[in-house]
Design a protein around this motif. Sequence first.
Motif, PDB file in Angstrom:
ATOM      1  N   THR A   9       0.833  -1.210   0.000  1.00  0.00           N
ATOM      2  CA  THR A   9       0.000   0.000   0.000  1.00  0.00           C
ATOM      3  C   THR A   9       0.859   1.248   0.000  1.00  0.00           C
ATOM      4  O   THR A   9       0.590   2.205  -0.734  1.00  0.00           O
ATOM      5  N   PHE A  19       1.802   6.529  -6.978  1.00  0.00           N
ATOM      6  CA  PHE A  19       0.761   7.445  -7.444  1.00  0.00           C
ATOM      7  C   PHE A  19       1.190   8.897  -7.251  1.00  0.00           C
ATOM      8  O   PHE A  19       0.960   9.730  -8.122  1.00  0.00           O
ATOM      9  N   GLU A  32       2.393   1.717  -3.416  1.00  0.00           N
ATOM     10  CA  GLU A  32       1.367   2.117  -4.379  1.00  0.00           C
ATOM     11  C   GLU A  32       1.057   3.610  -4.241  1.00  0.00           C
ATOM     12  O   GLU A  32       1.013   4.339  -5.225  1.00  0.00           O
ATOM     13  N   LYS A  33       0.862   4.078  -3.034  1.00  0.00           N
ATOM     14  CA  LYS A  33       0.554   5.494  -2.809  1.00  0.00           C
ATOM     15  C   LYS A  33       1.730   6.378  -3.214  1.00  0.00           C
ATOM     16  O   LYS A  33       1.545   7.439  -3.804  1.00  0.00           O
ATOM     17  N   SER A  72      -5.180   4.458 -12.641  1.00  0.00           N
ATOM     18  CA  SER A  72      -6.461   4.453 -11.934  1.00  0.00           C
ATOM     19  C   SER A  72      -6.168   4.124 -10.468  1.00  0.00           C
ATOM     20  O   SER A  72      -5.264   3.357 -10.160  1.00  0.00           O
ATOM     21  N   GLY A  73      -6.902   4.739  -9.602  1.00  0.00           N
ATOM     22  CA  GLY A  73      -6.668   4.538  -8.179  1.00  0.00           C
ATOM     23  C   GLY A  73      -5.934   5.696  -7.546  1.00  0.00           C
ATOM     24  O   GLY A  73      -5.783   5.749  -6.328  1.00  0.00           O
ATOM     25  N   CYS A  74      -5.460   6.627  -8.352  1.00  0.00           N
ATOM     26  CA  CYS A  74      -4.783   7.809  -7.834  1.00  0.00           C
ATOM     27  C   CYS A  74      -5.862   8.713  -7.229  1.00  0.00           C
ATOM     28  O   CYS A  74      -6.720   9.228  -7.940  1.00  0.00           O
ATOM     29  N   THR A  75      -5.817   8.898  -5.930  1.00  0.00           N
ATOM     30  CA  THR A  75      -6.887   9.595  -5.217  1.00  0.00           C
ATOM     31  C   THR A  75      -6.735  11.115  -5.262  1.00  0.00           C
ATOM     32  O   THR A  75      -5.653  11.634  -5.540  1.00  0.00           O
TER      33      THR A  75
END
Length: 180
Positions: A66, A73, A69-70, A95-98
């Motif tokens: 996690t 991103f 991943e963050k 996709s998943g980039c907040t």
Amino acid sequence: MDYYYLVSQLPNISGSEGKSGLPLSSSEFIELCCRFISETEKKVVQELSLTPPKESTKTGSVFLDTWYEKERFLRFALAQIRAQKMKKDSVVLPSGCTADIITAARTAVGMDSPLSAEQYLYEYRIKLLDELRPMDSFSIDAVYAYGIKLMLVERMRKFDMENGKSSYHKIYDTILGETV
């Protein structure tokens, strides 16, 4: 497995301790960890990095996967915003980039000085690390989180405003041909 004995030996680290040395370096951290963890965990500790792998890979740790991943991103968002600012081809965000990651990247890129941007990103990463930190303080993920935090603090302490200005002026003067 319980990592109580290992975790209890790790000194508290803080980014606000000034320029004095940290109570433990990354290499000392790795050396200490290697006395108490399995071979598989040793490999993960030795490969801890502030730079995530470009492609998502499994580390065997939900926390680290996690975190990486963050961080990946965030780096994509920074690259996209910098490219847009320079009117170059834009990096496509995965996709998943907040929204909070994109906002952090925009804020950092919009700052007046690179040092201010680095300080902002440091604080953002520390906050994120605190949010992701495992509830079990005596787990291997807690050990990994400690290692990442230690590396973040070490990295931030390398920044020095006077040396940065001096280096900038030296590079700038060289570009202008004023010095060799």
